[in-house]
Structures are given as structure tokens and as C-alpha cells.
Write a protein that holds these residues in place. Structure first.
Motif, short mmCIF file in Angstrom:
data_model
loop_
_atom_site.label_atom_id
_atom_site.label_comp_id
_atom_site.label_asym_id
_atom_site.label_seq_id
_atom_site.Cartn_x
_atom_site.Cartn_y
_atom_site.Cartn_z
N ILE B 26 26.67 38.32 -22.67
CA ILE B 26 26.43 38.87 -21.36
C ILE B 26 27.61 38.64 -20.51
CG2 ILE B 26 25.35 37.90 -19.20
CD1 ILE B 26 22.91 36.99 -21.13
N LEU B 27 28.46 37.70 -20.99
CA LEU B 27 29.87 37.51 -20.18
C LEU B 27 30.88 39.10 -20.43
CD1 LEU B 27 30.92 33.94 -20.66
CD2 LEU B 27 30.36 35.05 -18.43
N MET B 29 29.72 41.78 -21.42
CA MET B 29 29.17 43.09 -20.92
C MET B 29 29.30 43.21 -19.06
SD MET B 29 25.80 44.23 -22.94
CE MET B 29 26.35 45.75 -22.30
N THR B 30 29.31 41.93 -18.52
CA THR B 30 29.42 41.91 -17.30
C THR B 30 30.63 41.64 -16.53
OG1 THR B 30 28.55 39.44 -17.22
CG2 THR B 30 26.94 41.18 -16.98
N SER B 31 31.75 41.36 -17.30
CA SER B 31 33.16 41.06 -16.81
C SER B 31 34.19 41.95 -17.55
CB SER B 31 33.39 39.60 -17.05
OG SER B 31 33.46 39.32 -18.39
N THR B 32 35.45 41.43 -17.31
CA THR B 32 36.48 42.31 -17.81
C THR B 32 36.98 41.78 -19.01
OG1 THR B 32 37.88 41.56 -16.19
CG2 THR B 32 37.27 43.66 -15.59
N GLN B 127 24.59 52.49 -22.40
CA GLN B 127 24.65 51.23 -22.19
C GLN B 127 23.27 50.53 -22.27
OE1 GLN B 127 27.20 50.71 -18.75
NE2 GLN B 127 28.42 49.49 -20.18
N ILE B 131 21.87 47.47 -24.77
CA ILE B 131 21.23 46.07 -24.34
C ILE B 131 19.93 45.94 -24.82
CG2 ILE B 131 20.37 45.10 -22.33
CD1 ILE B 131 22.96 46.42 -20.74
N SER B 135 17.90 42.72 -26.29
CA SER B 135 17.19 42.50 -25.21
C SER B 135 15.46 41.81 -25.86
CB SER B 135 16.97 43.08 -24.27
OG SER B 135 16.41 44.30 -24.43
#
Lengths: 65, 153
Positions: B26-27, B29-32, B127, B131, B135
Motif C-alpha cells: 500500500i505504501l 502504491m500511494t507514495s513515491t 492500476q 490492485i 484486493s
């Protein structure tokens, strides 16, 4: 479907915990059955009736009966 | 009753790996943040030689960073083991809760995927597909875990 497990358990003076141990499930499962949140399998129904000294028909009945 | 579950001893180790890899995933996918390292960049055989600009033009061997593959493998493998390891107090009601979690996970994920297929296009759709690969498993495991915790109260 409704059941008379709580009544039969009280008659036989068996606690939820003891009954659970005797039939090999958790106490919470007995609680879920008593509160009609879960309908037990035939195997568990037969075990319950044996421990509580009654027939399966006495223990479980359909709503319209 | 034979419920075809794995031993309880796998429950905690697989849980540690599963939740860790889910959080890392998750980190990522949601951050750089990126886990790409030169060490893990290896040449691997390209089994499906499609003329794909993302993979390469009919190359037999391609350079690839294995970090995301390892993370995906750990998440999937540990999730399956964690979801299908027997609980310490496993009984038919726990099995029923597991089935319910699996059912609702499939219903929710595929309902969302159906909507997404109609309204999301391009790279965003790719994307979403990525996921949705994980999921279903994540929803199943988390749903089942919450059900078991509530059941034990």
C-alpha cells in the motif's frame, strides 16, 4: 428455524462452556447457535441431542411448527 | 470433520508476512517510495514473447527488477496460508465465518470491478486491475479476521 438448546441445557444443568467442551466446539459457537445466529451441521445437532438427552426434533424445530 | 485447513502453527508467521507485505504494498502504491535496488535487477527468461513495449520486442531474456515480484509473491502466498490455516479454536462456526468472508470478498470486489470496467479507462484501469489482483485476498483475510475477533468477544 428455532431451537431449545438453552432450555434443555438448563434442565440438564450444563453451562455453555461445558456443553461446548463436550461437543468439541467453542463456547461462542454454542452462544451463536442458541441466539439463532448460526444453524449447526447435522453432525453437531446429533451430538447436542445426545449430550442433552433428547431427540433432534425436540432440540430443533421449524419456525412454522 | 475434515476441513482441509493447514496447521495452526502457520497462522502467526504467515500473518506477520502477509500484513507486512500488504502495508509495504500500500505504501509503495500511494507514495513515491521505491524499493528498486540494483542488486535485485536480474536477467530472466521472457516466457511470453509478446510484442509489448513495456516488456520488450520478442526478447528471449529481459532485465527486470524482482522486488515487486517478490512482494507480490509474499503477499499472495502468505495470504493464502494465513486465510486457510486453522484457528486455535477452529470449529464449524469458524469455518462458516471463513466461507462468509470469502463470499463477501468476491461479491464486493467483483461488483467494484464491474463498475470500474464501465467507467475507468486507460492507465487508471490498468492500476485498478493490478490492485484487484490482491484486493480479493486482502479483503477476505481482513474480513475473516474481524469476524473471528468479534466472535470471540
Amino acid at each position: 428455524m428455532k431451537n431449545n438448546i438453552r432450555v434443555n441445557r438448563a434442565t440438564n444443568k450444563i453451562s455453555q462452556d461445558d456443553l461446548a467442551k463436550l461437543v468439541g466446539v467453542s463456547r461462542q459457537t454454542i452462544n451463536a447457535i442458541e441466539n439463532n445466529k448460526y444453524y449447526p451441521s447435522l453432525e453437531l445437532g446429533l451430538k447436542l441431542s445426545k449430550i442433552l438427552n433428547c431427540s433432534v426434533n425436540e432440540l430443533f424445530s421449524l419456525d412454522d411448527e | 470433520m475434515n476441513n482441509h485447513l493447514l496447521s495452526t502453527r502457520w497462522l502467526i508467521p504467515s500473518g506477520i508476512v502477509f500484513y507486512s507485505s500488504t502495508i509495504i504494498g500500500i505504501l509503495l502504491m500511494t507514495s513515491t517510495i521505491t524499493l528498486d535496488t540494483v542488486i535485485l535487477e536480474v536477467s530472466i527468461p521472457n516466457l511470453f514473447k509478446l510484442d509489448d513495449p513495456l516488456v520488450g520486442h520478442n526478447q528471449t531474456w529481459i532485465k527486470n527488477n524482482w522486488m515487486d515480484e517478490i512482494l507480490g509473491f509474499l503477499l499472495s502466498f502468505s495470504g493464502l496460508i494465513h486465510g486457510f490455516s486453522a484457528e486455535s479454536d477452529e470449529d464449524e462456526y469458524a469455518n462458516f465465518l471463513r466461507f462468509q468472508a470469502l463470499k463477501w470478498s468476491l461479491v464486493i470486489n467483483y461488483s467494484l470491478l464491474t463498475l470500474v470496467s464501465l467507467f475507468v479507462y486507460g492507465f487508471a484501469y490498468w492500476q485498478v486491475i493490478l490492485i484487484s489482483m490482491y484486493s480479493v485476498l486482502v479483503t477476505f483475510v481482513v474480513w475473516f479476521r474481524i469476524s473471528i475477533i468479534r466472535h470471540r468477544r
